[in-house]
Design an enzyme around this catalytic site. Structure first.
Site, PDB file in Angstrom:
ATOM      1  CG  ASP A  93    -115.252  59.361  21.102  1.00  0.00           C
ATOM      2  OD1 ASP A  93    -114.975  60.118  20.146  1.00  0.00           O
ATOM      3  OD2 ASP A  93    -116.407  58.958  21.302  1.00  0.00           O
ATOM      4  CG  ASP A 140    -119.128  55.299  20.722  1.00  0.00           C
ATOM      5  OD1 ASP A 140    -119.776  54.237  20.708  1.00  0.00           O
ATOM      6  OD2 ASP A 140    -119.672  56.427  20.785  1.00  0.00           O
ATOM      7  CG  ASP A 196    -117.063  57.600  17.194  1.00  0.00           C
ATOM      8  OD1 ASP A 196    -117.854  57.225  18.068  1.00  0.00           O
ATOM      9  OD2 ASP A 196    -116.715  58.785  17.041  1.00  0.00           O
TER      10      ASP A 196
END
Length: 174
Positions: free
Chosen positions: A44, A86, A46
């Protein structure tokens, strides 16, 4: 997968710069940017964004084809081009943006990271470490995935044992 992440990071940085909206990359990509090299595959991205511009940031993600998939107790998760974002807000504290409940200086305005020639604003080393402290409180380190053990070791090696111990003591006392 990393090349798609890097392309998306580049596009997000460019788009937010056009809006005069700082964003900071956190987590594993921040470690890589601060070290100037990709250290492992990533699942992912962030991202820290200005809290007061949340709606504008979400609008930008939506204009790029993204969508918020989940509100969290710290921010939200979004999907953009099959990549999980995220997202966590940073709050303006009079002279800087800060991530709530992290050491001061969590969101430096300088572009302190670089990957493949791309300059990136990153969360501070201390803020990155703070995330690992929270993670360790949720899951014993012996149960961490290898990628987190590797990244945590990189952060600790940069900050040094004494600094990590002082930060952990501060974290534990809050």
């Amino acid at each position: 997968m990393n090349k798609f992440h890097l392309k998306l990071i580049s596009e997000l940085v460019a788009a937010t710069e056009q809006l005069d909206m700082p964003i900071w990359i956190g987590g594993g990509w921040a470690i890589d940017a601060r070290l100037g090299r990709v250290t492992r595959p990533h699942d992912d991205i962030d991202i820290t964004f200005p809290a007061e511009r949340k709606d504008e940031f979400i609008g930008l993600l939506e204009s790029m084809g993204g969508r918020v998939t989940e509100e969290t107790d710290y921010g939200f998760l979004a999907q953009l081009r099959g990549i999980l974002l995220d997202c966590e807000p940073a709050h303006w504290v009079g002279n800087a943006y800060e991530v709530e409940d992290t050491p001061q200086g969590s969101c430096p305005m300088a572009f302190e990271g670089q990957i493949e020639g791309m300059l990136i604003r990153c969360n501070s080393w201390e803020a990155i470490l703070w995330d690992y402290f929270y993670f360790a409180d949720e899951l014993p380190q012996a149960q961490w995935p290898a990628k987190h053990i590797h990244s945590y070791a990189l952060v600790c090696s940069v900050l040094g044992v004494e600094h990590v111990q002082r930060l952990r003591a501060t974290f534990d006392s809050k």
